[in-house]
Design an enzyme around this catalytic site. Structure first.
Site, PDB file in Angstrom:
ATOM      1  N   GLU A  44       0.806  -1.243   0.021  1.00 26.79           N
ATOM      2  CA  GLU A  44      -0.281   0.098   0.069  1.00 26.79           C
ATOM      3  C   GLU A  44       0.933   1.328  -0.002  1.00 26.79           C
ATOM      4  O   GLU A  44       2.114   1.255   0.746  1.00 26.79           O
ATOM      5  CB  GLU A  44      -1.002   0.039   1.136  1.00 26.79           C
ATOM      6  N   LYS A 113      -9.227   3.493  -2.486  1.00 27.65           N
ATOM      7  CA  LYS A 113      -9.604   2.886  -1.405  1.00 27.65           C
ATOM      8  C   LYS A 113     -11.091   3.323  -0.942  1.00 27.65           C
ATOM      9  O   LYS A 113     -11.333   4.453  -0.740  1.00 27.65           O
ATOM     10  CB  LYS A 113      -8.666   3.129  -0.376  1.00 27.65           C
ATOM     11  N   CYS A 174      -5.964  -3.187   1.563  1.00 25.82           N
ATOM     12  CA  CYS A 174      -5.626  -3.574   3.204  1.00 25.82           C
ATOM     13  C   CYS A 174      -6.828  -3.720   4.059  1.00 25.82           C
ATOM     14  O   CYS A 174      -7.349  -4.772   4.194  1.00 25.82           O
ATOM     15  CB  CYS A 174      -4.824  -2.585   3.750  1.00 25.82           C
ATOM     16  N   LEU A 360      22.911  -0.430  31.089  1.00 24.96           N
ATOM     17  CA  LEU A 360      22.411  -1.732  31.466  1.00 24.96           C
ATOM     18  C   LEU A 360      22.677  -1.888  33.010  1.00 24.96           C
ATOM     19  O   LEU A 360      23.590  -1.959  33.773  1.00 24.96           O
ATOM     20  CB  LEU A 360      23.697  -2.810  30.938  1.00 24.96           C
ATOM     21  N   SER A 361      21.267  -2.081  33.736  1.00 26.63           N
ATOM     22  CA  SER A 361      21.297  -2.107  35.132  1.00 26.63           C
ATOM     23  C   SER A 361      21.289  -3.396  35.641  1.00 26.63           C
ATOM     24  O   SER A 361      21.513  -3.597  36.805  1.00 26.63           O
ATOM     25  CB  SER A 361      19.848  -1.661  35.363  1.00 26.63           C
ATOM     26  N   GLY A 362      21.419  -4.582  35.015  1.00 31.09           N
ATOM     27  CA  GLY A 362      21.475  -5.872  35.540  1.00 31.09           C
ATOM     28  C   GLY A 362      20.126  -6.327  35.833  1.00 31.09           C
ATOM     29  O   GLY A 362      19.883  -7.721  36.417  1.00 31.09           O
ATOM     30  N   ILE A 364      15.973  -7.286  34.256  1.00 32.35           N
ATOM     31  CA  ILE A 364      15.520  -8.126  33.155  1.00 32.35           C
ATOM     32  C   ILE A 364      15.331  -7.037  31.956  1.00 32.35           C
ATOM     33  O   ILE A 364      15.267  -7.587  30.846  1.00 32.35           O
ATOM     34  CB  ILE A 364      14.276  -9.255  33.489  1.00 32.35           C
ATOM     35  N   ASP A 365      14.723  -6.180  32.365  1.00 34.67           N
ATOM     36  CA  ASP A 365      14.394  -5.059  31.414  1.00 34.67           C
ATOM     37  C   ASP A 365      15.524  -4.584  30.141  1.00 34.67           C
ATOM     38  O   ASP A 365      15.515  -4.816  29.096  1.00 34.67           O
ATOM     39  CB  ASP A 365      13.546  -3.870  31.904  1.00 34.67           C
ATOM     40  N   SER A 366      16.498  -4.385  30.849  1.00 34.82           N
ATOM     41  CA  SER A 366      17.434  -3.720  29.913  1.00 34.82           C
ATOM     42  C   SER A 366      18.245  -4.713  29.520  1.00 34.82           C
ATOM     43  O   SER A 366      18.877  -4.853  28.732  1.00 34.82           O
ATOM     44  CB  SER A 366      18.498  -3.049  30.862  1.00 34.82           C
TER      45      SER A 366
END
Length: 715
Positions: A44, A113, A174, A360-362, A364-366
Site C-alpha cells: 500500500e 480505497k 488492506c 545496563l542495570s542488571g 531483566i528489562d535492560s
C-alpha cells in the site's frame, strides 16, 4: 488448462524516500519478470511510503508520486507485465489512497480505497477520503507529465475491475479485507478470478494468525486466487510492517514470504492454474448468487496473463503449486527476537548514527533490550554471510569503516563491539549482583562496556539542595518522609538519563570515531501503563524496543534466547527479583518492583487488556474480574485491586505524554502520542465509578470461601 504465474511482493519502503522507493519497486518488478510472472502487486502507498502521515496533505507528496510513476511507466522493467502500484491521487480536489494498474506504458485503472483503517495506530481518514461510489467509475484527467508519456488524456477512476484476455483482476486494499462486507465477495460473484490486496499492516504479537485466516477465508467459499503484498520494515515511525506476502488459491495458502527480514526487496511467486478456480466455483448455490450479482465496469486490456500454448506454459511439474503447504508462524518469543531487532536495524542505518547506547542495570528489562540488539547483530551477520551487499555496505558505514574497507560483519560479537555500547551506572544502593550480571551479559554479547559509580554526582545534587534550602532529605530507611524518599530515588534515576546522553555523545570520540549514538530505553509496557517510572529518567531515550511488550512476554523471550542464542548468563536474570535499586538495602527491606507497585506484572497485563482492547472503564472492569477472580478473591478484594490500578494509572498518565517512541508490539500499549489517546489529567479517584463498584462489591457473595459447587450455584 490455463496456467498463470502470479506474484506478490514485500518492499522495505521509507516514507518520502522517493528515489529509494522507486529503485526498490523497479527491482521487485525485474525479479518478478525473471521468474516468469505476468502480474506484480506491491504494498500500500509504496511510491511515497505508507508512513508519510500529514505529509499526505501536502501537494508535493502527490506531485512527486506522479513523477515516480512516470519513471516506472517509461522503465524497461514495467514492459510486458501488469503492475499494481500504490500512491495518493487528488481527484476533483479530493485526496484518495489509490492503486494504479499499469501495462506497457499505459494506465488501465486508478482504483481508490473505499474502507479506511482509522483505529489504533491508523489515521487514514485524517489524510484520505474513501471512495463512496461503489461499483462506479468516472474519468480522471491525467497531469501533463503523464499525458506526455502515455498519450492518454483521461483514465477510469473508481471501483472497477480489469479484464485481460484470459481472466479478470479485482483490487482490494488492506482494511477492505478486514471489513465484514469485503469487496472481494461481490467482485468474485461477478467473475473476478484474481484478487490483489496491497497492505500496510504493522506487526503486533500474535497478529499474523488473524491475517492468514482472513486471506484464506477470502477464497475458501468464493474460490479464486488472492495475492497479498505487505510493506516490510520501519519506514520512519514506531511501527514495524511485517511483510509476510502470501498467495492463496481456493482457501489454501500456497506461497508465503518472510515475516521479519533485513532484505529491502522480497518477491514471492507461485504458478497456479486458472481452471482450478473455475472448477472450484462450479457449485449450484454459488452460480445462483453469481447469476444475480451486480455488474462491475470492466476495463479491457489486450494481454493474457497465461501462456497461449497451455501445454508448454509450465516446463516442469515442480513449478506447479505445491498442494500441501505448511504456513510458518513464529512463537511470540521469536517475534520479540526478530521484529524489534529488524526495526532497530532499519532505524540505525537510516538515522545515519554510529550505534546504540544502553544503560545496563542488571535487571531483566535492560537485559531484554540488550539481547534484542544482540539478535540484530546476529541477523546482520547472517545476512553478511549470505552475501547481502546492501547489509554489508550499511554495516561498514555504521561501524565507521572507510569507503575502501573490506570488512564483513560475519561475527555478531565483533560487530556488537563496534556499534553497541553498554554502561552500568551504580550507586551506593546498587548491589554487586546486578553489577556482575551486567558485566557478564556485556561480555557474552560483545558490547563495548563501561562501569561507573555515580554517588559523587548524586551527593553533589543533594548537597546543593541542602545548601539552598537548609533542609537535608533522607531515605525512608533513615527516617525520611515518603516525599523525601521518592525525591532521592528520582535524583538517581534522572541523573542516569543525563549521563546516558553524555556518554552516547562522546564514547565514539573516545574510541577515535566520529558521530554519536542513539540512546535506548528499556521500560516495558506494564510499567508504563502503571506509571512505575520516573519522568525524564532512563525511560527517556531516543527509542525503546520493548516499550510495548509485557514483562510476562519479556521473561518468555529471555528464556527462549538463553537456549537459542546460547547465553547461559540469562538464567541469572530470570531468577532475580525485579528491583529498581534506588533505596538503601537493610536487613529487613529490599526494594522489589511488584511490592512497590501494589500489583503483579500478570495483573497489570490483564488490567491493560481490559482497559484498551476490551474498552473497559473502572466499573465494567470490576464486573468482569469479579467473575474471573471470584474463586480466589472476594468481591471487595477485586474492587480494591481495580480501584488501585485506576488510581495509579490516572495520576501517572501525564508521564505517557513524554514516553520514548517505542516499537509497537502490544494491543494495550499506553502510548499517548499515536496509539492510546486519552486525557492526562483525570479525576484520579473516579468518585462516581468507585462508589458504584463499592456498592456492587458489598452486595455480592464471597465465592472465594465457598465450596466450588456452592460458588457455581451462586453464579
Amino acid at each position: 488448462m490455463g496456467h498463470l504465474v502470479t506474484v506478490a511482493t514485500s518492499l522495505n519502503q521509507w516514507a518520502l524516500d522517493f528515489e529509494g522507493n522507486l529503485e526498490r519497486i523497479l527491482t521487485s518488478i525485474r525479479i518478478a519478470k525473471e521468474r516468469g510472472a505476468t502480474l506484480r502487486v506491491g504494498p500500500e502507498l509504496e511510491i511515497p511510503g505508507y508512513g508519510c502521515l500529514d505529509h499526505f496533505l501536502e501537494g508535493d507528496t502527490c506531485l512527486h508520486s506522479w513523477e515516480v510513476l512516470a519513471k516506472i511507466l517509461t522503465s524497461e522493467e514495467a514492459q510486458g507485465i501488469v503492475c499494481d502500484v500504490g500512491m495518493p491521487v487528488m481527484h476533483k480536489n479530493v485526496i484518495y489512497n489509490c492503486r494504479i494498474i499499469i501495462h506497457d506504458g499505459q494506465i488501465l485503472l486508478i482504483r481508490p480505497k473505499m474502507w479506511m483503517a482509522n483505529s489504533g495506530n491508523y489515521r487514514e481518514l485524517r489524510y484520505f477520503t474513501p471512495w463512496m461510489k461503489h461499483r462506479e467509475a468516472e474519468d480522471h484527467y491525467l497531469p501533463r507529465i503523464i499525458k506526455a508519456i502515455t498519450g492518454q488524456v483521461k483514465v477510469p477512476f473508481g471501483d472497477a475491475v480489469v479484464s485481460t484476455i484470459d481472466t479478470c483482476i479485482g483490487v482490494e486494499l488492506c482494511e477492505e479485507l478486514f471489513t465484514p462486507s469485503s469487496p472481494h465477495i461481490l467482485m468474485g460473484l461477478d467473475g473476478v478470478e484474481i484478487f490483489t490486496n496491497s497492505s500496510g499492516s504493522h506487526h503486533e504479537l500474535r497478529k499474523l494468525f488473524t491475517r492468514v485466516e482472513l486471506i484464506k477465508e477470502a477464497t475458501m467459499k468464493l474460490g479464486g486466487i488472492y495475492l497479498y503484498a505487505n510493506q516490510q520494515g520501519c519506514d520512519g515511525d514506531r511501527l514495524y510492517y511485517d511483510g509476510c506476502a502470501m498467495i492463496a488459491v481456493n482457501g489454501r495458502i500456497v506461497a508465503q514470504g518472510s515475516q521479519f527480514s533485513l532484505q529491502d526487496v522480497e518477491v514471492v511467486t507461485a504458478t497456479v492454474d486458472l481452471e482450478d478456480v473455475r472448477a472450484f466455483r462450479a457449485v449450484s448455490s454459488r452460480s445462483m448468487q453469481a447469476a444475480g450479482a451486480s455488474r462491475y465496469q470492466r476495463i479491457e486490456v489486450d494481454f493474457a496473463l497465461s501462456e497461449e500454448d497451455d501445454t508448454n506454459s509450465v516446463k516442469d511439474v515442480s513449478e506447479l503449486v505445491v498442494k500441501n503447504y505448511d504456513i510458518r508462524y513464529h512463537r511470540p518469543e521469536e517475534e520479540i527476537a526478530l521484529g524489534p531487532a529488524c526495526w532497530l536495524w532499519d532505524y540505525l542505518r537510516r538515522s545515519r548514527t554510529q550505534g546504540y547506547f544502553l544503560p545496563l542495570s542488571g535487571g531483566i528489562d535492560s537485559c531484554a533490550t540488550a539481547v534484542i540488539v544482540h539478535s540484530m547483530c546476529r541477523l546482520v551477520a547472517e545476512s553478511a554471510l549470505r552475501g547481502d551487499q546492501a547489509v554489508i555496505w550499511d554495516a561498514r558505514r555504521v561501524a565507521g569503516e572507510p569507503e575502501n574497507s573490506t570488512y564483513v560483519p560475519s561475527d555478531p560479537k565483533d560487530f556488537a563491539n563496534r556499534i553497541f555500547h553498554t554502561c552500568y551506572m551504580g550507586t551506593e544502593n546498587s548491589s554487586e549482583e546486578t553489577r556482575r550480571r551486567a558485566k557478564e551479559l556485556a561480555q557474552a554479547i560483545g558490547s563495548y562496556h563501561t562501569d561507573l559509580n555515580m554517588d559523587s554526582i548524586v551527593t553533589a545534587v543533594r548537597n546543593l539542595f541542602s545548601f539552598v534550602t537548609g533542609a537535608k532529605p533522607q531515605f525512608r530507611a533513615h527516617g525520611g518522609s515518603p516525599a523525601e524518599n521518592l525525591a532521592l530515588q528520582n535524583i538517581q534515576a534522572r541523573l542516569r538519563m543525563v549521563l546516558a546522553y553524555l556518554f552516547a555523545q562522546l564514547l565514539p570520540w573516545v574510541r577515535g570515531r566520529s558521530g554519536g549514538l542513539l540512546v535506548l530505553g528499556s521500560a516495558n509496557v506494564d510499567e508504563s501503563l502503571r506509571g512505575y517510572l520516573t519522568k525524564y529518567d532512563n525511560s527517556s531515550a531516543d527509542i525503546n524496543p520493548i516499550g510495548a511488550i509485557s514483562k510476562t512476554d519479556l521473561k518468555k523471550f529471555i528464556a527462549y534466547a538463553k537456549d537459542s542464542f546460547d547465553l547461559p548468563i540469562l538464567t541469572q536474570f530470570l531468577d532475580a527479583v525485579p528491583t529498581a535499586e534506588l533505596e538503601p538495602i537493610t536487613e529487613t527491606y529490599v526494594q522489589a518492583d511488584e511490592a512497590d507497585m501494589g500489583m503483579t506484572y500478570d495483573e497489570l497485563s490483564i488490567f491493560g487488556r481490559l482497559r484498551k482492547v476490551e474498552k473497559c472503564g473502572p466499573y465494567s472492569m470490576f464486573t468482569k474480574l469479579v467473575h474471573e477472580w471470584g474463586s480466589f478473591l472476594s468481591p471487595t478484594q477485586v474492587a480494591e485491586k481495580v480501584k488501585l490500578f485506576f488510581f495509579e494509572y490516572a495520576r501517572n498518565r501525564h508521564k505517557m505524554t513524554t514516553l520514548t517512541p517505542s516499537y509497537h508490539a502490544e494491543q494495550y500499549s499506553p502510548d499517548d502520542n499515536r496509539f492510546d489517546l486519552r486525557p492526562f489529567l483525570y479525576p484520579s479517584r473516579f468518585p462516581w465509578q468507585f462508589k458504584k463498584i463499592d456498592a456492587l462489591a458489598t452486595s455480592l457473595p464471597d465465592r472465594s470461601t465457598m465450596h466450588p459447587r456452592e460458588a457455581k450455584e451462586k453464579i
